[in-house]
Design a protein around this motif. Structure first.
Motif, mmCIF file in Angstrom:
data_model
loop_
_atom_site.group_PDB
_atom_site.id
_atom_site.type_symbol
_atom_site.label_atom_id
_atom_site.label_comp_id
_atom_site.label_asym_id
_atom_site.label_seq_id
_atom_site.Cartn_x
_atom_site.Cartn_y
_atom_site.Cartn_z
ATOM 1 N N ARG A 62 0.855 -1.180 0.000
ATOM 2 C CA ARG A 62 0.000 0.000 0.000
ATOM 3 C C ARG A 62 0.887 1.225 0.000
ATOM 4 O O ARG A 62 1.900 1.288 0.722
ATOM 5 C CB ARG A 62 -0.929 0.003 1.220
ATOM 6 C CG ARG A 62 -1.876 -1.194 1.258
ATOM 7 C CD ARG A 62 -2.942 -1.038 2.328
ATOM 8 N NE ARG A 62 -3.921 -0.028 1.932
ATOM 9 C CZ ARG A 62 -4.962 -0.257 1.143
ATOM 10 N NH1 ARG A 62 -5.171 -1.463 0.640
ATOM 11 N NH2 ARG A 62 -5.809 0.701 0.843
ATOM 12 N N PRO A 64 0.941 5.797 -0.452
ATOM 13 C CA PRO A 64 0.150 7.031 -0.462
ATOM 14 C C PRO A 64 0.090 7.612 -1.870
ATOM 15 O O PRO A 64 1.061 7.562 -2.629
ATOM 16 C CB PRO A 64 0.929 7.954 0.478
ATOM 17 C CG PRO A 64 2.332 7.462 0.409
ATOM 18 C CD PRO A 64 2.265 5.986 0.170
ATOM 19 N N GLY A 66 -1.610 11.209 -3.280
ATOM 20 C CA GLY A 66 -2.398 12.360 -2.897
ATOM 21 C C GLY A 66 -2.813 12.223 -1.447
ATOM 22 O O GLY A 66 -1.993 11.973 -0.567
ATOM 23 N N ARG A 67 -4.102 12.343 -1.192
ATOM 24 C CA ARG A 67 -4.611 12.200 0.166
ATOM 25 C C ARG A 67 -5.091 10.783 0.465
ATOM 26 O O ARG A 67 -5.568 10.510 1.555
ATOM 27 C CB ARG A 67 -5.760 13.187 0.391
ATOM 28 C CG ARG A 67 -5.349 14.648 0.259
ATOM 29 C CD ARG A 67 -6.534 15.551 0.520
ATOM 30 N NE ARG A 67 -6.156 16.961 0.404
ATOM 31 C CZ ARG A 67 -7.002 17.975 0.590
ATOM 32 N NH1 ARG A 67 -8.271 17.731 0.886
ATOM 33 N NH2 ARG A 67 -6.582 19.218 0.468
ATOM 34 N N ARG A 68 -4.961 9.925 -0.517
ATOM 35 C CA ARG A 68 -5.442 8.550 -0.340
ATOM 36 C C ARG A 68 -4.278 7.590 -0.115
ATOM 37 O O ARG A 68 -3.118 7.932 -0.311
ATOM 38 C CB ARG A 68 -6.226 8.099 -1.571
ATOM 39 C CG ARG A 68 -7.469 8.904 -1.872
ATOM 40 C CD ARG A 68 -8.128 8.369 -3.133
ATOM 41 N NE ARG A 68 -7.264 8.507 -4.304
ATOM 42 C CZ ARG A 68 -7.178 7.630 -5.304
ATOM 43 N NH1 ARG A 68 -7.873 6.510 -5.243
ATOM 44 N NH2 ARG A 68 -6.391 7.860 -6.333
ATOM 45 N N GLU A 69 -4.650 6.363 0.248
ATOM 46 C CA GLU A 69 -3.696 5.259 0.308
ATOM 47 C C GLU A 69 -4.242 4.171 -0.599
ATOM 48 O O GLU A 69 -5.397 3.751 -0.447
ATOM 49 C CB GLU A 69 -3.558 4.753 1.737
ATOM 50 C CG GLU A 69 -2.326 3.887 1.961
ATOM 51 C CD GLU A 69 -2.179 3.482 3.418
ATOM 52 O OE1 GLU A 69 -1.543 4.254 4.159
ATOM 53 O OE2 GLU A 69 -2.724 2.438 3.797
ATOM 54 N N VAL A 70 -3.439 3.720 -1.554
ATOM 55 C CA VAL A 70 -3.941 2.805 -2.580
ATOM 56 C C VAL A 70 -3.086 1.543 -2.633
ATOM 57 O O VAL A 70 -1.967 1.504 -2.133
ATOM 58 C CB VAL A 70 -3.954 3.487 -3.967
ATOM 59 C CG1 VAL A 70 -4.874 4.694 -3.977
ATOM 60 C CG2 VAL A 70 -2.539 3.875 -4.400
ATOM 61 N N ARG A 136 -8.086 -4.332 -2.235
ATOM 62 C CA ARG A 136 -7.949 -2.883 -2.050
ATOM 63 C C ARG A 136 -8.473 -2.445 -0.683
ATOM 64 O O ARG A 136 -8.105 -1.382 -0.189
ATOM 65 C CB ARG A 136 -8.716 -2.132 -3.141
ATOM 66 C CG ARG A 136 -8.246 -2.437 -4.555
ATOM 67 C CD ARG A 136 -9.171 -1.803 -5.578
ATOM 68 N NE ARG A 136 -8.856 -2.225 -6.938
ATOM 69 C CZ ARG A 136 -8.416 -1.414 -7.881
ATOM 70 N NH1 ARG A 136 -8.253 -0.134 -7.631
ATOM 71 N NH2 ARG A 136 -8.154 -1.858 -9.099
ATOM 72 N N SER A 139 -6.000 -4.304 5.003
ATOM 73 C CA SER A 139 -4.660 -3.952 5.464
ATOM 74 C C SER A 139 -3.803 -5.211 5.435
ATOM 75 O O SER A 139 -4.312 -6.332 5.264
ATOM 76 C CB SER A 139 -4.719 -3.394 6.882
ATOM 77 O OG SER A 139 -5.112 -4.411 7.798
#
Length: 715
Positions: A62, A64, A66-70, A136, A139
């Protein structure tokens, strides 16, 4: 932003006397990571992230964005690529590593790289699209718990095997030929007529591979064909782990099966087109059943052909590929023809013409609709002769199948006074009348409304259905055949989970006398009581502007005919009736003799003369906008800019035109055809053109999206 490598060195106090000096802080490494980036984003290459330790390519992680975690996949470093971080650039750190999973295999990554390059997408878009969506959401800790539960529930495989039926003479010859060439990792086209026993060949080849400690991958074109094939494999391999992979599974089940595949715990994998990307670490065989089926071509996102990628995967991993069909695609047929016969000579062709158990292919009868009185055609979609044949089957306790490739009650409602028709407000198409729930439904955008009580334009209460769909045909058959048990199978009757299996069980149990349906019942089903198949309205494809339409229609009719006469005791009564306004057409002449080779020869000759695939190679550039003029304007701009490039690569660019269904969900659609005699030249041109397409997109206000479709199925 993450910290730079130089800022990560932590200050330490001096060590106490006699103490071991602390180990020097490890410098973080740069890891290339592919993520799911849409085509318009311009992110085609892997992104660099910092990791505290080197990561094996193929590792899931996983990161980061932008502001997301992908979700991402650690990727291979390209040869000659500089992994140094440019001055002034600060990379972000990997958020989490899925250490509990083995890395995705190198051959899998090579297949993804090939698909991304050939179909003009990014590796991340392809890779992430074929991973289970559930990944997706998890964790690293949650995934580890799933794996622990999965391993605890897995029973050890026993290696038990179901009974082996004696092969026919043709099957034995095919098996012998396949065994002799297995070490060469060939591509074999198995041209077997319907009912000739191709599935038994698949089972025995899979058995050979599994007994050698390898895995077998079996692709089927549609989800509704997977359960019955899975039953055959489970019965043959009761002690082995057989899993399925397709979008119809629940997210949790799809993830479970995918994990079993990656961990090497699954011996046999059955699935639809996305299963071609199953990460099998011990792959030994790839089988593509009904290889001609257009469902193998993805129509959204990365528009890949699973059949073609199966061939590529066989080459990458050095394993044999078996393509099976009663009506092979003309591309595969051309590849299996020797060069001396005008073919490419790339594949080996094996033939099984005889049906198992003494069954024979049905007699084909053509009904000339132009000879029938108009009042007969007005009252019913079925000719008197065909109704008589259906009554004969009813009297003998046999089953019939009536094929109409159009669902709903009627294709359109119209007003007899003002001419109003049930057009879709958001698409350039008609809304189909569904009588059962009294709705008008657009089969393109899904818009559904109740049927109006009167004409919306003039108020006339006399609005009438025009044309026929399967729902109306079912109603007419019930009226024309009193006492007959009429069933229907189409996309409307099989929406609920388990509905298709329930309807098919009724047919197999003899609880249905006449089965009405669309193309979904025309292939792959073994109806032992079926002695008559009727095609009600098959002429539409004969004069289509799509050059592939005759091939698809011939395949559909041949496959449908194959549902009749599969039991030897009924073979002498097996018939296929075709109601047509053009009984002299060459397609029907070939159908009457079940002569696929003659049909293929005639079609290939036409395509060679017209410069069409497989003798030329095509791509489509498609553009969507709120206005047709905007879509076509952008296509003209990028085409004009590429004129010199096209000449350099000997590629032809055609003027932009609207799609056949021009507007869908309020989006106007246009396309531009790209043609080349050379596949490598076409690929070089598309790769070079990509920069222009990305640069010009923002300059055209109103353009919503664009996409390249390599080897399109329809033009």
């Amino acid at each position: 932003m993450g910290k730079s490598p130089s800022s990560r060195a932590a200050a330490t106090s001096a060590p106490a006397a006699g103490a071991e000096p602390p180990a020097p802080a490890r410098e973080p490494v740069v890891v290339p990571v592919v993520i799911d980036a849409p085509q318009y984003s311009g992110l085609k290459a892997a992104l660099g992230y910092l990791s505290e330790r080197p990561l094996t390519p193929g590792t899931l992680l996983r990161v980061p964005l932008g502001r997301r975690e992908v979700l991402g996949v650690a990727w291979d470093t390209r040869s000659g690529e500089d992994s140094a971080v440019p001055d002034g650039v600060t990379l972000r750190e990997v958020a989490a590593v899925f250490d509990a999973l083995p890395p995705l295999p190198a051959a899998w990554r090579e297949l993804v790289d090939f698909a991304a390059s050939y179909y003009q997408r990014s590796p991340g878009e392809v890779a992430l699209a074929v991973l289970p969506p559930e990944l997706r959401m998890l964790s690293a800790t949650q995934l580890e718990r799933r794996l622990t539960r999965l391993r605890a529930k897995l029973l050890p495989p026993s290696g038990a095997q179901g009974a082996l039926p004696a092969p026919s003479a043709e099957q034995a010859q095919v098996l012998q030929a396949l065994a002799a060439s297995a070490g060469d990792a060939p591509v074999t086209l198995l041209h077997g007529s319907t009912g000739s026993g191709k599935t038994e060949i698949y089972l025995r080849e899979a058995q050979r591979v599994v007994e050698a400690g390898r895995q077998a991958l079996v692709l089927v074109p549609e989800i509704n064909l997977t359960p019955q094939l899975e039953e055959r494999f489970l019965a043959r391999f009761p002690g082995r782990r057989v899993v399925s992979l397709h979008s119809g599974l629940t997210p949790a089940r799809r993830l479970k099966h995918w994990l079993m595949v990656l961990l090497g715990e699954a011996d046999l994998v059955l699935g639809t087109r996305l299963a071609v990307f199953a990460p099998l670490p011990r792959l030994g065989l790839v089988i593509v059943d009904e290889e001609h089926d257009p469902s193998y071509k993805q129509q959204e996102g990365a528009r890949y052909s699973a059949r073609d990628l199966a061939v590529v995967r066989g080459r990458v991993e050095g394993v044999p590929v078996l393509l099976g069909s009663a009506t092979p695609s003309l591309e595969s047929w051309h590849n299996a023809l020797p060069a001396t016969e005008g073919g490419a000579g790339r594949y080996t062709r094996l033939t099984m013409a005889a049906r198992i158990g003494g069954g024979v292919l049905p007699t084909v009868r053509l009904v000339d609709m132009s000879r029938l009185p108009k009042e007969v055609l007005r009252d019913s979609a079925l000719s008197p002769a065909l109704l008589g044949a259906l009554r004969e089957r009813l009297a003998r306790g046999e089953q019939s199948l009536v094929l109409l490739n159009r669902r709903g009650y009627a294709p359109v409602l119209h007003c007899t006074e003002c001419g109003w028709k049930s057009a879709c407000a958001h698409c350039s198409a008609w809304r189909v009348f569904h009588k059962l729930d009294r709705t008008l439904r657009c089969h393109h955008c899904g818009l559904t409304e109740r049927v109006p009580r009167a004409c919306p334009d003039c108020g006339n209460a006399d609005i009438q259905p025009t044309g026929r769909g399967t729902e109306r045909l079912e109603e007419q058959l019930a009226l024309a055949l009193p006492g007959a048990r009429v069933g229907r199978i189409d996309a409307d009757t099989t929406r609920r989970s388990g509905a298709l299996e329930a309807e098919l069980s009724r047919v197999h149990a003899g609880e249905v006398d006449v089965l009405v349906g669309t193309q979904m019942i025309a292939k792959g089903h073994d109806f032992r009581r079926m002695t008559l198949v009727a095609a009600v309205n098959p002429d539409a494809a004969l004069f289509s502007s799509d050059f592939r339409a005759p091939e698809r229609q011939f395949s559909l009719l041949m496959q449908a005919a194959g549902r009749a006469g599969r039991a030897a005791e009924q073979a002498d009564r097996a018939e296929m009736w075709v109601q047509t306004w053009h009984p002299q057409h060459a397609l029907y002449a070939a159908l009457r003799t079940h002569d696929y080779a003659a049909f293929a020869q005639a079609q290939l000759a036409e395509r060679r003369a017209a410069g069409l695939p497989p003798y030329t190679h095509l791509a489509l550039l498609r553009a969507d906008a709120r206005e047709q003029s905007v879509a076509q304007a952008w296509l003209r701009v990028v085409s004009d800019e590429a004129r010199e490039l096209a000449e350099q690569h000997q590629v032809a660019l055609y003027p932009p035109v609207p799609l056949s269904v021009q507007r869908v969900a309020d989006m106007e659609r246009a396309q531009l055809l790209v043609e080349s005699a050379s596949r490598p030249a076409l690929q070089r041109f598309l790769t070079a053109w990509d920069a222009t397409l990305r640069r010009k997109r923002p300059e055209q206000k109103g353009l919503l999206r664009w996409a390249v479709d390599v080897d399109p199925l329809a033009i």
